[in-house]
Design a protein around this motif. Sequence first.
Motif, PDB file in Angstrom:
ATOM      1  N   GLN A  62       0.861  -1.187   0.000  1.00  0.00           N
ATOM      2  CA  GLN A  62       0.000   0.000   0.000  1.00  0.00           C
ATOM      3  C   GLN A  62       0.892   1.230   0.000  1.00  0.00           C
ATOM      4  OE1 GLN A  62      -3.658  -0.584   0.276  1.00  0.00           O
ATOM      5  NE2 GLN A  62      -2.597  -2.422  -0.431  1.00  0.00           N
TER       6      GLN A  62
ATOM      7  N   GLN B 220       5.721   8.100   3.134  1.00  0.00           N
ATOM      8  CA  GLN B 220       5.396   7.316   4.326  1.00  0.00           C
ATOM      9  C   GLN B 220       6.039   5.938   4.239  1.00  0.00           C
ATOM     10  OE1 GLN B 220       1.153   7.202   4.708  1.00  0.00           O
ATOM     11  NE2 GLN B 220       1.050   9.250   5.579  1.00  0.00           N
TER      12      GLN B 220
ATOM     13  N   GLU C 103       6.406   1.934   4.098  1.00  0.00           N
ATOM     14  CA  GLU C 103       5.592   0.945   3.401  1.00  0.00           C
ATOM     15  C   GLU C 103       4.665   0.236   4.382  1.00  0.00           C
ATOM     16  OE1 GLU C 103       8.455  -1.618   1.520  1.00  0.00           O
ATOM     17  OE2 GLU C 103       8.591  -0.308  -0.220  1.00  0.00           O
ATOM     18  N   ARG C 104       3.440  -0.059   3.921  1.00  0.00           N
ATOM     19  CA  ARG C 104       2.469  -0.851   4.667  1.00  0.00           C
ATOM     20  C   ARG C 104       1.943  -1.916   3.720  1.00  0.00           C
ATOM     21  NH1 ARG C 104       0.967  -0.617   9.842  1.00  0.00           N
ATOM     22  NH2 ARG C 104      -1.216  -0.537   9.368  1.00  0.00           N
ATOM     23  N   TYR C 105       1.494  -3.023   4.284  1.00  0.00           N
ATOM     24  CA  TYR C 105       1.021  -4.140   3.475  1.00  0.00           C
ATOM     25  C   TYR C 105      -0.373  -4.553   3.929  1.00  0.00           C
ATOM     26  CZ  TYR C 105       5.892  -4.449   2.166  1.00  0.00           C
ATOM     27  OH  TYR C 105       7.150  -4.155   1.690  1.00  0.00           O
TER      28      TYR C 105
ATOM     29  N   PHE D 126      -3.866  -4.356   7.973  1.00  0.00           N
ATOM     30  CA  PHE D 126      -2.674  -3.718   7.431  1.00  0.00           C
ATOM     31  C   PHE D 126      -1.502  -3.944   8.378  1.00  0.00           C
ATOM     32  CE2 PHE D 126      -6.298  -1.587   5.676  1.00  0.00           C
ATOM     33  CZ  PHE D 126      -5.982  -1.527   4.332  1.00  0.00           C
ATOM     34  N   PHE D 127      -0.331  -4.199   7.796  1.00  0.00           N
ATOM     35  CA  PHE D 127       0.849  -4.574   8.564  1.00  0.00           C
ATOM     36  C   PHE D 127       2.068  -3.807   8.071  1.00  0.00           C
ATOM     37  CE2 PHE D 127      -2.182  -7.959   8.699  1.00  0.00           C
ATOM     38  CZ  PHE D 127      -2.127  -8.417  10.003  1.00  0.00           C
ATOM     39  N   ASP D 128       3.036  -3.645   8.961  1.00  0.00           N
ATOM     40  CA  ASP D 128       4.288  -2.961   8.610  1.00  0.00           C
ATOM     41  C   ASP D 128       5.232  -3.865   7.830  1.00  0.00           C
ATOM     42  OD1 ASP D 128       3.531  -0.576   9.849  1.00  0.00           O
ATOM     43  OD2 ASP D 128       4.309  -1.244  11.781  1.00  0.00           O
TER      44      ASP D 128
END
Length: 72
Positions: free
Chosen positions: A18, A24, A26-28, A49-51
């Motif tokens: 994402q 910013q 990254e996020r997944y 959502f995860f780091d």
Amino acid sequence: MEFETYKGFNIWGHAILQQEEVMQPERYAASGTITKGTKLIEASGILGFFDADDDAQLAGLDWARAWIDNHA
């Protein structure tokens, strides 16, 4: 994408990058998919959502295992 076989089903955990803001971190987004042979059994929507991509993939696999335990 992480893959494994669980109780005769093929399951995948997906990490979808994402990027709302380029600056910013990254996020997944996490999702999961379940197949048997060549047939799609079930696919999740966004689970969270995860780091880290590994965490997102594991969430997808966890969802798939739970779905199978409750439906198969």
